[in-house]
Design a protein around this motif. Sequence first.
Motif, mmCIF file in Angstrom:
data_model
loop_
_atom_site.group_PDB
_atom_site.id
_atom_site.type_symbol
_atom_site.label_atom_id
_atom_site.label_comp_id
_atom_site.label_asym_id
_atom_site.label_seq_id
_atom_site.Cartn_x
_atom_site.Cartn_y
_atom_site.Cartn_z
ATOM 1 N N GLN A 105 0.802 -1.229 0.000
ATOM 2 C CA GLN A 105 0.000 0.000 0.000
ATOM 3 C C GLN A 105 0.832 1.276 0.000
ATOM 4 O OE1 GLN A 105 -3.600 -0.231 2.629
ATOM 5 N NE2 GLN A 105 -2.747 -2.233 3.217
ATOM 6 N N GLN A 106 2.114 1.199 -0.322
ATOM 7 C CA GLN A 106 2.969 2.385 -0.371
ATOM 8 C C GLN A 106 3.943 2.250 -1.549
ATOM 9 O OE1 GLN A 106 6.652 2.393 0.690
ATOM 10 N NE2 GLN A 106 6.323 0.237 0.129
ATOM 11 N N ASN A 107 4.579 3.351 -1.911
ATOM 12 C CA ASN A 107 5.484 3.360 -3.058
ATOM 13 C C ASN A 107 6.869 3.907 -2.760
ATOM 14 O OD1 ASN A 107 3.548 2.379 -5.019
ATOM 15 N ND2 ASN A 107 2.532 4.375 -4.832
ATOM 16 N N GLU A 108 7.136 4.297 -1.521
ATOM 17 C CA GLU A 108 8.425 4.914 -1.198
ATOM 18 C C GLU A 108 9.545 3.893 -1.048
ATOM 19 O OE1 GLU A 108 8.153 7.887 2.008
ATOM 20 O OE2 GLU A 108 5.980 7.850 1.663
ATOM 21 N N ILE A 109 9.207 2.713 -0.569
ATOM 22 C CA ILE A 109 10.196 1.659 -0.371
ATOM 23 C C ILE A 109 9.981 0.579 -1.424
ATOM 24 C CG2 ILE A 109 11.035 -0.143 1.191
ATOM 25 C CD1 ILE A 109 10.085 1.611 3.525
ATOM 26 N N GLN A 110 11.053 0.241 -2.133
ATOM 27 C CA GLN A 110 10.965 -0.833 -3.120
ATOM 28 C C GLN A 110 11.343 -2.151 -2.473
ATOM 29 O OE1 GLN A 110 13.202 -0.352 -6.749
ATOM 30 N NE2 GLN A 110 12.129 -2.044 -7.740
ATOM 31 N N HIS A 111 10.512 -3.141 -2.689
ATOM 32 C CA HIS A 111 10.806 -4.478 -2.183
ATOM 33 C C HIS A 111 11.356 -5.328 -3.323
ATOM 34 C CE1 HIS A 111 10.072 -8.697 -1.103
ATOM 35 N NE2 HIS A 111 10.206 -8.292 0.150
ATOM 36 N N VAL A 112 12.472 -6.001 -3.066
ATOM 37 C CA VAL A 112 13.088 -6.876 -4.062
ATOM 38 C C VAL A 112 12.826 -8.315 -3.632
ATOM 39 C CG1 VAL A 112 15.239 -7.577 -5.171
ATOM 40 C CG2 VAL A 112 14.863 -5.173 -4.578
ATOM 41 N N LEU A 113 12.061 -9.024 -4.446
ATOM 42 C CA LEU A 113 11.719 -10.407 -4.140
ATOM 43 C C LEU A 113 12.862 -11.333 -4.551
ATOM 44 C CD1 LEU A 113 9.625 -12.526 -3.214
ATOM 45 C CD2 LEU A 113 8.836 -12.617 -5.598
ATOM 46 N N VAL A 114 13.557 -11.851 -3.549
ATOM 47 C CA VAL A 114 14.628 -12.815 -3.811
ATOM 48 C C VAL A 114 14.031 -14.208 -3.937
ATOM 49 C CG1 VAL A 114 16.371 -11.428 -2.618
ATOM 50 C CG2 VAL A 114 15.042 -13.142 -1.345
ATOM 51 N N ARG A 115 14.880 -15.198 -4.201
ATOM 52 C CA ARG A 115 14.386 -16.579 -4.333
ATOM 53 C C ARG A 115 14.770 -17.437 -3.140
ATOM 54 N NH1 ARG A 115 12.399 -13.170 -7.846
ATOM 55 N NH2 ARG A 115 11.550 -14.169 -9.713
ATOM 56 N N HIS A 116 15.532 -16.897 -2.205
ATOM 57 C CA HIS A 116 15.945 -17.627 -1.001
ATOM 58 C C HIS A 116 16.367 -16.593 0.026
ATOM 59 C CE1 HIS A 116 18.354 -20.228 1.644
ATOM 60 N NE2 HIS A 116 17.806 -21.278 1.052
ATOM 61 N N GLU A 117 16.048 -16.848 1.282
ATOM 62 C CA GLU A 117 16.332 -15.858 2.324
ATOM 63 C C GLU A 117 17.828 -15.605 2.507
ATOM 64 O OE1 GLU A 117 12.255 -17.541 3.234
ATOM 65 O OE2 GLU A 117 14.220 -18.407 2.713
ATOM 66 N N GLN A 118 18.674 -16.606 2.270
ATOM 67 C CA GLN A 118 20.114 -16.340 2.312
ATOM 68 C C GLN A 118 20.470 -15.283 1.288
ATOM 69 O OE1 GLN A 118 22.697 -19.716 1.642
ATOM 70 N NE2 GLN A 118 24.541 -18.463 1.637
ATOM 71 N N GLY A 119 19.854 -15.372 0.104
ATOM 72 C CA GLY A 119 20.075 -14.365 -0.930
ATOM 73 C C GLY A 119 19.636 -12.983 -0.485
ATOM 74 N N ALA A 120 18.552 -12.907 0.293
ATOM 75 C CA ALA A 120 18.066 -11.604 0.772
ATOM 76 C C ALA A 120 19.103 -10.931 1.661
ATOM 77 C CB ALA A 120 16.751 -11.783 1.537
ATOM 78 N N VAL A 121 19.701 -11.703 2.568
ATOM 79 C CA VAL A 121 20.662 -11.107 3.502
ATOM 80 C C VAL A 121 21.955 -10.734 2.776
ATOM 81 C CG1 VAL A 121 21.862 -11.387 5.693
ATOM 82 C CG2 VAL A 121 19.627 -12.443 5.376
ATOM 83 N N HIS A 122 22.432 -11.591 1.872
ATOM 84 C CA HIS A 122 23.638 -11.237 1.112
ATOM 85 C C HIS A 122 23.385 -10.018 0.226
ATOM 86 C CE1 HIS A 122 25.674 -14.589 2.689
ATOM 87 N NE2 HIS A 122 25.269 -15.514 1.856
ATOM 88 N N ALA A 123 22.189 -9.916 -0.345
ATOM 89 C CA ALA A 123 21.859 -8.735 -1.151
ATOM 90 C C ALA A 123 21.866 -7.482 -0.281
ATOM 91 C CB ALA A 123 20.502 -8.921 -1.829
ATOM 92 N N ALA A 124 21.327 -7.599 0.932
ATOM 93 C CA ALA A 124 21.361 -6.466 1.865
ATOM 94 C C ALA A 124 22.795 -6.103 2.222
ATOM 95 C CB ALA A 124 20.561 -6.806 3.124
ATOM 96 N N GLU A 125 23.663 -7.116 2.349
ATOM 97 C CA GLU A 125 25.083 -6.858 2.604
ATOM 98 C C GLU A 125 25.713 -6.096 1.440
ATOM 99 O OE1 GLU A 125 27.651 -9.891 4.792
ATOM 100 O OE2 GLU A 125 26.189 -11.167 3.779
ATOM 101 N N GLY A 126 25.451 -6.551 0.220
ATOM 102 C CA GLY A 126 26.007 -5.878 -0.949
ATOM 103 C C GLY A 126 25.555 -4.433 -1.032
ATOM 104 N N TYR A 127 24.264 -4.218 -0.757
ATOM 105 C CA TYR A 127 23.714 -2.855 -0.739
ATOM 106 C C TYR A 127 24.445 -2.015 0.302
ATOM 107 C CZ TYR A 127 20.246 0.888 -0.281
ATOM 108 O OH TYR A 127 19.628 2.119 -0.240
ATOM 109 N N ALA A 128 24.602 -2.582 1.517
ATOM 110 C CA ALA A 128 25.229 -1.827 2.611
ATOM 111 C C ALA A 128 26.682 -1.505 2.305
ATOM 112 C CB ALA A 128 25.121 -2.620 3.916
ATOM 113 N N ARG A 129 27.415 -2.490 1.802
ATOM 114 C CA ARG A 129 28.846 -2.295 1.602
ATOM 115 C C ARG A 129 29.141 -1.328 0.473
ATOM 116 N NH1 ARG A 129 31.724 -8.121 2.107
ATOM 117 N NH2 ARG A 129 33.547 -6.807 1.763
ATOM 118 N N SER A 130 28.278 -1.258 -0.513
ATOM 119 C CA SER A 130 28.530 -0.360 -1.643
ATOM 120 C C SER A 130 28.013 1.045 -1.410
ATOM 121 C CB SER A 130 27.903 -0.943 -2.916
ATOM 122 O OG SER A 130 26.487 -0.959 -2.833
#
Length: 584
Positions: free
Chosen positions: A40-65
């Motif tokens: 119900q909102q548009n300010e935050i984009q959600h990225v649908l990963v295929r595995h929760e390990q992928g979600a956390v590593h993606a968050a790491e990549g986002y944070a580190r860069s």
Amino acid sequence: MTRQMTGAKMVVQALKDQGVDTVFGYPGGAVLPIYDEIFQQNEIQHVLVRHEQGAVHAAEGYARSTGKVGVALVTSGPGATNAVTGLTDALMDSIPIVVLSGQVPTFMIGSDAFQEADTVGITRPCTKHNWLVKDTADLSSKIHQAFHVASAGRPGPVLVDIPKDVQFASAEYTPKPKAPVGYYQPQVKGDMETITALVEAIENAERPVFYTGGGVINSGPAASQLLRELVEATGIPITSTLMGLGAYPASGKNWLGMLGMHGLYEANMAMHGCDLMINIGARFDDRITGRIDAFSPKSKKAHIDIDPSSINKVIKTDYPIVGDVAHVLEDMLKVWKARGRKVNREALSKWWRQVDEWRAVECLTYKNSETVIKPQYALQRLEALTKGMDRYITTEVGQHQMWAAQFLGFEDPNRWMTSGGLGTMGYGFPASIGVQMAHPDALVVNVAGEASWLMNMQEMGTAVQFNLPVKQFILNNERLGMVRQWQQLLHGERYSQSWSEALPDFVKLAEAFGAKGIICKDPADLDDALMEMIEHDGPVIFDCLVEKHENCFPMIPSGEPHNKMLLGDAQATNAIAGKGAVLV
């Protein structure tokens, strides 16, 4: 004015207040109220990963860069347990992420309910801190605290476990506090007396070296700039851990390259022979130190770290300084300038002559081939063709990771994302997705081995769904390369389970996902194939068939000191000619 809202709405509002624009996650029953609010909102984009390990590593990549806090959202039970590897990876490498997990309703906790797990208990050893929120009135303040804890002091992962009934219930929302949370205030200013003593040691040192780590990058852009100023002003050689690459430019005249198990000959020899070692934001991990009792045996040692528990944990130091790298470097420069900008010029010139002798070994020399692609050559060509581009590199874990660290040059911080402390195979691909989300117009290349890449190959679906032009550069040797290397050198060439005998056709795999596939096995075709990968405007899997039994050198075998390195044939010839200490 009071702001009553549901717990689910609080989660989304708190993320907005913290400046979050991207969340990586996977829905499930225990987090459906939060997903309903995301819808119900548009300010935050959600990225649908295929595995929760992928979600956390993606968050790491986002944070580190970006230097910002990465965010992942997972459901209860298996969703949370799938996140454990990513949490541990982030803890080892000091990456600021917040993981929000769903939990069964509070009245069902402890009843072995469907998809129930003791998430707080499971994740306690692999987070900086975690919370189980049982009262909706506490939820928003706990999320704000989570962001503060994740990013303050030595960064790291935190987890907030949110039962489903807490998400449905309503309470008053607590806004983000204007001042930092009072109960967690890490020391950022170093002790001036010890800093002054260290500056005096720098003035008198005959063979000094700066040993830098990921803490310089975590401290922010100012720390890297201050480090560069200090190195240029003093003329002292500088090396770095795997995690610290880019804090000082690879093109800098004082750069010795990476040190450690697969570090450069000159870096390791300088660490072994120095009389003053200044550790800035590194933790003396075993990949760097080798044999503890033979580590840098002739040196006085300084250690600058924001984490007090890291000081004297592994190596006893003569100048322990607890503080944020940027603050300490700023004070060091002020003291050094005020004392007359002194160094031991004559001794330093002699030290540099010794360093240049070690450099002359040319430890990254390898025997190239006109018929098969050597992995070192593949990375040299990637470096040459992408140098100067807006480029970010992630890696999986293994030989390719070490070759990438050796042959790719990083001029700036936050451009190199790799799993250091935990050595997580499967890290690089989802991390590249996180980096690309943060930098949509940049070139993002994941340097991979075929075995590591297959561990999270399902994330091709994420890359295609979000049209993320991540480049998967797979150095395919059909082997578990680093395992095979150790078996060859240390286990009598008994290759137990290190050969992959049922690999997919990576081009067909890419096409099955709706991406582009490229294969190359001839060195003469490599440049054109690389440019095809670089210029393609969508995700690519590049299957680069390389020499199957190439070893990664230099290498310090387990139990050996820095001056006992295994070198390849070409490198050893150079070392012997230069009378360098080498174990052949």
